[in-house]
Motif scaffolding. Sequence first.
Motif, PDB file in Angstrom:
ATOM      1  N   ALA A  17      -5.483 -40.539  21.889  1.00  0.00           N
ATOM      2  CA  ALA A  17      -5.452 -40.670  23.348  1.00  0.00           C
ATOM      3  C   ALA A  17      -4.039 -40.835  23.891  1.00  0.00           C
ATOM      4  O   ALA A  17      -3.801 -40.549  25.073  1.00  0.00           O
ATOM      5  N   GLY A  18      -3.092 -41.280  23.087  1.00  0.00           N
ATOM      6  CA  GLY A  18      -1.741 -41.494  23.581  1.00  0.00           C
ATOM      7  C   GLY A  18      -0.721 -40.479  23.121  1.00  0.00           C
ATOM      8  O   GLY A  18       0.489 -40.694  23.308  1.00  0.00           O
ATOM      9  N   LEU A  19      -1.153 -39.376  22.534  1.00  0.00           N
ATOM     10  CA  LEU A  19      -0.236 -38.395  21.971  1.00  0.00           C
ATOM     11  C   LEU A  19      -0.155 -37.144  22.840  1.00  0.00           C
ATOM     12  O   LEU A  19      -1.102 -36.825  23.561  1.00  0.00           O
ATOM     13  N   PRO A  20       0.942 -36.404  22.780  1.00  0.00           N
ATOM     14  CA  PRO A  20       1.002 -35.097  23.461  1.00  0.00           C
ATOM     15  C   PRO A  20       0.144 -34.084  22.737  1.00  0.00           C
ATOM     16  O   PRO A  20      -0.342 -34.320  21.625  1.00  0.00           O
ATOM     17  N   TRP A  21      -0.009 -32.922  23.366  1.00  0.00           N
ATOM     18  CA  TRP A  21      -0.970 -31.949  22.855  1.00  0.00           C
ATOM     19  C   TRP A  21      -0.595 -31.409  21.486  1.00  0.00           C
ATOM     20  O   TRP A  21      -1.475 -31.218  20.629  1.00  0.00           O
ATOM     21  N   ILE A  22       0.666 -31.149  21.238  1.00  0.00           N
ATOM     22  CA  ILE A  22       1.060 -30.583  19.951  1.00  0.00           C
ATOM     23  C   ILE A  22       0.861 -31.593  18.830  1.00  0.00           C
ATOM     24  O   ILE A  22       0.411 -31.245  17.732  1.00  0.00           O
ATOM     25  N   SER A  23       1.165 -32.858  19.092  1.00  0.00           N
ATOM     26  CA  SER A  23       0.911 -33.891  18.088  1.00  0.00           C
ATOM     27  C   SER A  23      -0.583 -34.052  17.838  1.00  0.00           C
ATOM     28  O   SER A  23      -1.011 -34.281  16.701  1.00  0.00           O
ATOM     29  N   CYS A  24      -1.393 -33.936  18.906  1.00  0.00           N
ATOM     30  CA  CYS A  24      -2.846 -33.969  18.733  1.00  0.00           C
ATOM     31  C   CYS A  24      -3.319 -32.799  17.875  1.00  0.00           C
ATOM     32  O   CYS A  24      -4.224 -32.956  17.043  1.00  0.00           O
ATOM     33  N   LEU A  25      -2.716 -31.629  18.084  1.00  0.00           N
ATOM     34  CA  LEU A  25      -3.085 -30.459  17.290  1.00  0.00           C
ATOM     35  C   LEU A  25      -2.772 -30.681  15.809  1.00  0.00           C
ATOM     36  O   LEU A  25      -3.597 -30.384  14.934  1.00  0.00           O
ATOM     37  N   LEU A  26      -1.590 -31.209  15.514  1.00  0.00           N
ATOM     38  CA  LEU A  26      -1.230 -31.477  14.120  1.00  0.00           C
ATOM     39  C   LEU A  26      -2.129 -32.548  13.508  1.00  0.00           C
ATOM     40  O   LEU A  26      -2.519 -32.457  12.339  1.00  0.00           O
TER      41      LEU A  26
END
Length: 350
Positions: free
Chosen positions: A124-133
């Motif tokens: 919930a606190g990460l940007p989209w690319i970090s969420c993707l990884l």
Amino acid sequence: MFSGLPFSYLFLSVMGTGTLLSISSIHWLSIWAGLEINLIGFLPLLVYQKSTSESESAVKYFIVQALGSSFLIFGSLMTFASSFTWDMYSWSYFSTLGLVVLVMGLSIKLGLFPFHYWLPSVMAGLPWISCLLLATWQKFAPLFLLLCFLELNQSYMLIYMFCLMSAGSSLIGGFGGMNQTQVRALLAYSSIGHLGWMAFAALHSEWSMKVYLMIYILISISMFGSLWASDSGLMKNINNLKTSTFMQMSIMLLLLSLGGLPPLLGFISKLLVITVSSNGPWMFILLVLIVGSLMSLFYYLSLFFSFFLAFSKKYSLVNLTMNLNIISVINTINIFGGVLILMMSLTTSM
């Protein structure tokens, strides 16, 4: 995210090297070292933008991964004490407690039930690319190591553990997303539900789990790539996404594909698992997985209908324009790929 060259690509290389080291190793010490190298490469990517939410998620992720690594090294030390070797193929010397501790350590790192609590709060606190990884690449090493457990040891205790984790993950993925309005938390619970399907697919055949994982990664790349391209990193609610009309509709259809709505591409992976496991002895677990998938599809459909009603009031269907770029083409393939696969399968069967 990748503006600070060459450091971002350096951290990605370290993260990938750690994952490949863990998958290609046959000794528990090198497997543990590869997972730690992967963690060292991934943590700087989490705190790249230096925001408070990213720092909080990075600290949570570090604590959870350190706990999983401690369980993993403790279980491997227990096996070393009984067999005097770090070889993971020495199953005849494995104690029951050591096997349970090793599976627990990998489940903590993966986010399987009942060690799933950290994943929604971290994502919930990460940007989209970090969420993707986090949703794709970080699942490779623990998931394939768990698959090695099943290939080398077919004990009833291990099968029961996988059945419990898969059924619980599917139900948590369904129940957890019911009251969620944040897109990241919603995708986190969806990831937990899909992990349950992958764990259940690993019980029956290796190739079905791999096909399910590849389809999930393909849809996730399109989903997170669309959200990242729509420049909505600061927007938490699905109704506030600032993007083009076609991108909005493709994002919602990708959500339905993640939920497994037929005949979209996400339904093909679930149909494959159902087909493979239909003759197996775990029909009750399969029923629980289907119920959890239906609950996930319920809140995806609720989001889709509420979004579509608000969308139809704002725009006229006559004035819609389709922006054909690379992301739009990839999204179209992911959305309607299931229709093509079903048509091909029906044609070959006739």
